[in-house]
Design a protein around this motif. Sequence first.
Motif, PDB file in Angstrom:
ATOM      1  N   LEU A 199      64.361  39.380  26.371  1.00 44.73           N
ATOM      2  CA  LEU A 199      63.945  39.611  27.762  1.00 44.73           C
ATOM      3  C   LEU A 199      62.859  40.675  27.832  1.00 44.73           C
ATOM      4  CD1 LEU A 199      64.653  38.649  30.625  1.00 44.73           C
ATOM      5  CD2 LEU A 199      66.273  40.543  30.775  1.00 44.73           C
ATOM      6  N   GLN A 200      62.960  41.702  27.000  1.00 47.53           N
ATOM      7  CA  GLN A 200      61.931  42.747  26.973  1.00 47.53           C
ATOM      8  C   GLN A 200      60.598  42.186  26.480  1.00 47.53           C
ATOM      9  OE1 GLN A 200      64.344  45.390  24.547  1.00 47.53           O
ATOM     10  NE2 GLN A 200      64.415  46.911  26.192  1.00 47.53           N
ATOM     11  N   ILE A 201      60.664  41.307  25.499  1.00 46.24           N
ATOM     12  CA  ILE A 201      59.434  40.676  25.011  1.00 46.24           C
ATOM     13  C   ILE A 201      58.807  39.814  26.103  1.00 46.24           C
ATOM     14  CG2 ILE A 201      58.512  38.978  23.373  1.00 46.24           C
ATOM     15  CD1 ILE A 201      60.617  39.994  21.356  1.00 46.24           C
ATOM     16  N   LEU A 202      59.648  39.072  26.823  1.00 37.84           N
ATOM     17  CA  LEU A 202      59.148  38.244  27.927  1.00 37.84           C
ATOM     18  C   LEU A 202      58.561  39.105  29.036  1.00 37.84           C
ATOM     19  CD1 LEU A 202      61.980  35.546  28.164  1.00 37.84           C
ATOM     20  CD2 LEU A 202      59.680  35.281  27.207  1.00 37.84           C
ATOM     21  N   GLN A 203      59.120  40.301  29.219  1.00 36.99           N
ATOM     22  CA  GLN A 203      58.568  41.238  30.201  1.00 36.99           C
ATOM     23  C   GLN A 203      57.128  41.594  29.828  1.00 36.99           C
ATOM     24  OE1 GLN A 203      60.603  44.992  30.370  1.00 36.99           O
ATOM     25  NE2 GLN A 203      59.120  45.911  31.746  1.00 36.99           N
ATOM     26  N   MET A 204      56.883  41.796  28.546  1.00 33.67           N
ATOM     27  CA  MET A 204      55.530  42.128  28.099  1.00 33.67           C
ATOM     28  C   MET A 204      54.585  40.949  28.287  1.00 33.67           C
ATOM     29  SD  MET A 204      56.484  45.012  27.631  1.00 33.67           S
ATOM     30  CE  MET A 204      58.102  45.726  27.432  1.00 33.67           C
ATOM     31  N   VAL A 205      55.097  39.752  28.049  1.00 31.91           N
ATOM     32  CA  VAL A 205      54.282  38.557  28.274  1.00 31.91           C
ATOM     33  C   VAL A 205      53.899  38.444  29.752  1.00 31.91           C
ATOM     34  CG1 VAL A 205      54.263  36.029  28.204  1.00 31.91           C
ATOM     35  CG2 VAL A 205      55.290  37.317  26.321  1.00 31.91           C
ATOM     36  N   ALA A 206      54.873  38.699  30.635  1.00 37.60           N
ATOM     37  CA  ALA A 206      54.604  38.657  32.073  1.00 37.60           C
ATOM     38  C   ALA A 206      53.582  39.717  32.468  1.00 37.60           C
ATOM     39  CB  ALA A 206      55.905  38.868  32.847  1.00 37.60           C
ATOM     40  N   GLY A 207      53.705  40.925  31.890  1.00 38.41           N
ATOM     41  CA  GLY A 207      52.752  41.990  32.188  1.00 38.41           C
ATOM     42  C   GLY A 207      51.340  41.627  31.753  1.00 38.41           C
ATOM     43  N   ILE A 208      51.231  41.011  30.583  1.00 35.85           N
ATOM     44  CA  ILE A 208      49.921  40.573  30.098  1.00 35.85           C
ATOM     45  C   ILE A 208      49.341  39.515  31.024  1.00 35.85           C
ATOM     46  CG2 ILE A 208      48.750  39.338  28.228  1.00 35.85           C
ATOM     47  CD1 ILE A 208      50.748  40.712  26.290  1.00 35.85           C
ATOM     48  N   PHE A 209      50.185  38.568  31.454  1.00 40.96           N
ATOM     49  CA  PHE A 209      49.723  37.504  32.356  1.00 40.96           C
ATOM     50  C   PHE A 209      49.199  38.084  33.666  1.00 40.96           C
ATOM     51  CE2 PHE A 209      50.675  34.819  36.018  1.00 40.96           C
ATOM     52  CZ  PHE A 209      49.900  33.704  35.738  1.00 40.96           C
ATOM     53  N   VAL A 210      49.937  39.006  34.260  1.00 38.43           N
ATOM     54  CA  VAL A 210      49.519  39.601  35.538  1.00 38.43           C
ATOM     55  C   VAL A 210      48.189  40.335  35.364  1.00 38.43           C
ATOM     56  CG1 VAL A 210      50.096  41.349  37.273  1.00 38.43           C
ATOM     57  CG2 VAL A 210      51.867  39.794  36.441  1.00 38.43           C
ATOM     58  N   ASN A 211      48.035  41.050  34.257  1.00 38.79           N
ATOM     59  CA  ASN A 211      46.773  41.767  34.014  1.00 38.79           C
ATOM     60  C   ASN A 211      45.602  40.816  33.811  1.00 38.79           C
ATOM     61  OD1 ASN A 211      47.022  44.749  33.954  1.00 38.79           O
ATOM     62  ND2 ASN A 211      48.621  44.348  32.464  1.00 38.79           N
ATOM     63  N   VAL A 212      45.845  39.749  33.057  1.00 47.23           N
ATOM     64  CA  VAL A 212      44.770  38.776  32.805  1.00 47.23           C
ATOM     65  C   VAL A 212      44.361  38.099  34.103  1.00 47.23           C
ATOM     66  CG1 VAL A 212      44.239  36.568  31.703  1.00 47.23           C
ATOM     67  CG2 VAL A 212      45.366  38.379  30.388  1.00 47.23           C
ATOM     68  N   TYR A 213      45.347  37.780  34.952  1.00 54.71           N
ATOM     69  CA  TYR A 213      45.025  37.171  36.239  1.00 54.71           C
ATOM     70  C   TYR A 213      44.194  38.120  37.098  1.00 54.71           C
ATOM     71  CZ  TYR A 213      45.445  35.475  40.989  1.00 54.71           C
ATOM     72  OH  TYR A 213      45.154  35.064  42.273  1.00 54.71           O
ATOM     73  N   ALA A 214      44.595  39.386  37.164  1.00 57.96           N
ATOM     74  CA  ALA A 214      43.860  40.372  37.954  1.00 57.96           C
ATOM     75  C   ALA A 214      42.446  40.546  37.406  1.00 57.96           C
ATOM     76  CB  ALA A 214      44.603  41.703  37.952  1.00 57.96           C
ATOM     77  N   LEU A 215      42.325  40.551  36.077  1.00 55.91           N
ATOM     78  CA  LEU A 215      41.006  40.691  35.459  1.00 55.91           C
ATOM     79  C   LEU A 215      40.110  39.518  35.822  1.00 55.91           C
ATOM     80  CD1 LEU A 215      39.357  42.438  33.453  1.00 55.91           C
ATOM     81  CD2 LEU A 215      40.234  40.985  31.614  1.00 55.91           C
ATOM     82  N   LYS A 216      40.679  38.323  35.809  1.00 53.23           N
ATOM     83  CA  LYS A 216      39.912  37.128  36.173  1.00 53.23           C
ATOM     84  C   LYS A 216      39.439  37.211  37.619  1.00 53.23           C
ATOM     85  CE  LYS A 216      42.005  33.264  37.095  1.00 53.23           C
ATOM     86  NZ  LYS A 216      42.783  31.992  36.993  1.00 53.23           N
ATOM     87  N   MET A 217      40.305  37.676  38.501  1.00 51.30           N
ATOM     88  CA  MET A 217      39.948  37.801  39.914  1.00 51.30           C
ATOM     89  C   MET A 217      38.841  38.827  40.128  1.00 51.30           C
ATOM     90  SD  MET A 217      41.757  35.633  41.656  1.00 51.30           S
ATOM     91  CE  MET A 217      41.871  36.206  43.350  1.00 51.30           C
ATOM     92  N   VAL A 218      38.922  39.940  39.402  1.00 48.08           N
ATOM     93  CA  VAL A 218      37.909  40.987  39.533  1.00 48.08           C
ATOM     94  C   VAL A 218      36.551  40.477  39.069  1.00 48.08           C
ATOM     95  CG1 VAL A 218      37.146  43.224  38.629  1.00 48.08           C
ATOM     96  CG2 VAL A 218      39.518  42.917  39.368  1.00 48.08           C
ATOM     97  N   TYR A 219      36.502  39.778  37.922  1.00 51.44           N
ATOM     98  CA  TYR A 219      35.233  39.274  37.411  1.00 51.44           C
ATOM     99  C   TYR A 219      34.670  38.148  38.276  1.00 51.44           C
ATOM    100  CZ  TYR A 219      35.015  42.048  33.166  1.00 51.44           C
ATOM    101  OH  TYR A 219      34.896  43.094  32.277  1.00 51.44           O
ATOM    102  N   ARG A 220      35.535  37.486  38.999  1.00 53.14           N
ATOM    103  CA  ARG A 220      35.069  36.454  39.937  1.00 53.14           C
ATOM    104  C   ARG A 220      34.525  37.059  41.224  1.00 53.14           C
ATOM    105  NH1 ARG A 220      39.551  31.602  40.249  1.00 53.14           N
ATOM    106  NH2 ARG A 220      39.059  30.570  38.266  1.00 53.14           N
ATOM    107  N   GLY A 221      34.783  38.336  41.414  1.00 55.39           N
ATOM    108  CA  GLY A 221      34.345  38.991  42.634  1.00 55.39           C
ATOM    109  C   GLY A 221      35.306  38.788  43.788  1.00 55.39           C
ATOM    110  N   GLU A 222      36.515  38.320  43.475  1.00 53.37           N
ATOM    111  CA  GLU A 222      37.522  38.104  44.512  1.00 53.37           C
ATOM    112  C   GLU A 222      38.161  39.437  44.918  1.00 53.37           C
ATOM    113  OE1 GLU A 222      38.102  35.223  45.848  1.00 53.37           O
ATOM    114  OE2 GLU A 222      37.065  33.872  44.465  1.00 53.37           O
ATOM    115  N   SER A 223      38.828  39.407  46.046  1.00 55.45           N
ATOM    116  CA  SER A 223      39.494  40.613  46.540  1.00 55.45           C
ATOM    117  C   SER A 223      40.784  40.845  45.764  1.00 55.45           C
ATOM    118  CB  SER A 223      39.800  40.456  48.039  1.00 55.45           C
ATOM    119  OG  SER A 223      40.493  41.580  48.518  1.00 55.45           O
ATOM    120  N   CYS A 224      40.766  41.862  44.915  1.00 51.95           N
ATOM    121  CA  CYS A 224      41.941  42.199  44.129  1.00 51.95           C
ATOM    122  C   CYS A 224      41.923  43.708  43.893  1.00 51.95           C
ATOM    123  CB  CYS A 224      41.929  41.455  42.792  1.00 51.95           C
ATOM    124  SG  CYS A 224      43.556  41.431  41.965  1.00 51.95           S
ATOM    125  N   TYR A 225      42.909  44.378  44.450  1.00 49.37           N
ATOM    126  CA  TYR A 225      42.911  45.843  44.453  1.00 49.37           C
ATOM    127  C   TYR A 225      43.479  46.419  43.148  1.00 49.37           C
ATOM    128  CZ  TYR A 225      41.756  45.333  49.345  1.00 49.37           C
ATOM    129  OH  TYR A 225      41.133  45.002  50.519  1.00 49.37           O
TER     130      TYR A 225
END
Length: 292
Positions: A199-225
């Motif tokens: 479960l802890q390993i999956l937590q890290m996978v989820a954290g990586i996914f959320v960061n990658v999604y936010a990074l994609k939104m930022v580079y797209r110029g979308e609204s992401c705080y």
Amino acid sequence: MSMFWDAFKAGDFDYLLQWMKSNWTLSLYISLVYVILIFWGQSYMKTRPAFNLRPQLFVWSLALALFSIWGAYRTFGGIFSDASENGWLYTMCSLSYLNEQPSQNNSPLWAFLFMFSKLPELGDTIFIVLRKQRLIFLHWYHHITVFVYCWYSYGHPVATGRWFSAINYMVHAIMYSYYAIRASGNKTPKFIPICITTLQILQMVAGIFVNVYALKMVYRGESCYVGITNIYLSLAMYCSYFVLFCNFFLNTYLRRPKDKVKVEAAANKDAIKQEESSATSSSTLRHRNAVH
């Protein structure tokens, strides 16, 4: 500091955000003291008997388990509420959770409590040191980096922090409940710690996914705080956790039984050689005696 506590009691989270923005570096000094104390403590305990501390560990773990259970309930409640109105992706890029009214899910309170809880959680290590258990790098590295990152990010709010705190609350609810059961003297099935590490390993996978999604939104110029620096820091942190937890899983649940078999096999092999050597020596001695 009195103004800090007055603001907390009054629910003035705007003041608390500003206070943490100016004072988050305290976490660096506290972390330095923490590292010095735990390694000094290990040196101090080398020539002393280990403390039992089971009753204290039970109370400590139970308190953190109950806190985490309620925190997971409130933070995920806020996420589900926002997702039902605005969609799941909105919950990863909006700071609305820091502006909710107390009549809603009280997310600002639980975001603050999550951040602040990383300070007392450093106390986990006290039990390891005083009970003379093995202190691994993953343990204190994880405590320090989460502590510093959470204090920094609370003063520099990020939308992704909502998911990080919710998932961490959930994992800690299960983890500390397990610790409380063990500290109470009750046995648990062997698969439980394996499931917790998974479960802890999956937590890290989820954290990586959320960061990658936010990074994609930022580079797209979308609204992401989320600040780009924060994303990279968080991504590096989660990736390092993923590697360390996978290594821990491998060494603890997969490699050790095999290594144990190898060690036993080597020991048996040496014992056989010694027996053969003794038998040969005895036979030679009998032969010499017979000749003489």
